[in-house]
Write a protein that holds these residues in place. Sequence first.
Motif, short mmCIF file in Angstrom:
data_model
loop_
_atom_site.label_atom_id
_atom_site.label_comp_id
_atom_site.label_asym_id
_atom_site.label_seq_id
_atom_site.Cartn_x
_atom_site.Cartn_y
_atom_site.Cartn_z
N GLN A 7 0.92 -1.27 -0.49
CA GLN A 7 0.17 0.40 0.36
C GLN A 7 0.86 1.45 -0.10
O GLN A 7 0.28 2.39 -0.16
CB GLN A 7 -0.75 -0.10 1.37
N TYR A 9 3.07 2.72 2.76
CA TYR A 9 2.02 2.98 3.45
C TYR A 9 3.92 2.46 4.31
O TYR A 9 3.81 1.81 4.40
CB TYR A 9 1.44 2.52 4.43
N LYS A 13 4.20 6.42 9.78
CA LYS A 13 2.67 7.10 8.86
C LYS A 13 1.69 6.15 9.49
O LYS A 13 0.50 7.08 9.95
CB LYS A 13 2.67 6.84 7.50
N VAL A 14 1.47 4.62 9.44
CA VAL A 14 0.17 3.80 10.01
C VAL A 14 0.09 4.56 11.35
O VAL A 14 -0.90 4.41 11.64
CB VAL A 14 0.32 2.82 9.46
N TRP A 56 -8.11 5.80 5.62
CA TRP A 56 -7.27 4.92 6.52
C TRP A 56 -8.03 3.70 6.64
O TRP A 56 -7.61 2.82 7.00
CB TRP A 56 -6.50 5.14 7.51
#
Length: 172
Positions: A7, A9, A13-14, A56
């Motif tokens: 993805q 990410y 950041k997640v 998200w």
Amino acid sequence: MSAVEGQNYSEEKVIASTGRTMDQWHQLLDGAGATGWKHPQIARWLVDEHGVDGWWAQGITVGFEQARGMRRPGQQADGTFAVSVSRTLGGAEYDAVVERLADSYGETMSRSPGAKHPTARWRDGDESVLMTISPVKGGATRVTLTRSRIADDDGLAAAKADLAAALDRALK
């Protein structure tokens, strides 16, 4: 490749955006029985039960579906596939880009030149090609082409190459 890498990410950041790692979200979804749910139900549960932002929630859902073998990379919720390419440049005029893309895809099926992110769509057999123009920082413009409703993942690399070539021709 992990779902996070698929993805694009970073784990940092997640965590910063959702308060958990992708693996923690996957464990939570496993515990809730989400492998038996459809995509919209998973995303809605993340929003409603855990206050995850909608954007998200979609990313976590897709990552979960891919990690659990419920969806392959590039696969949409309806089972078809999609690929995209984009180019960022100093500026792009909507009408000129649409005209040049018509050389590759024919007359447009639909156009939304006045939208916040102007679009044009072409039908190509059972598939469709969507062009989106979006502003980016510094006054630049991003032009994205997305081919969707691709029946299987065998031709994704060729479809992506075709989009890239068409976009490069249109932006010359």
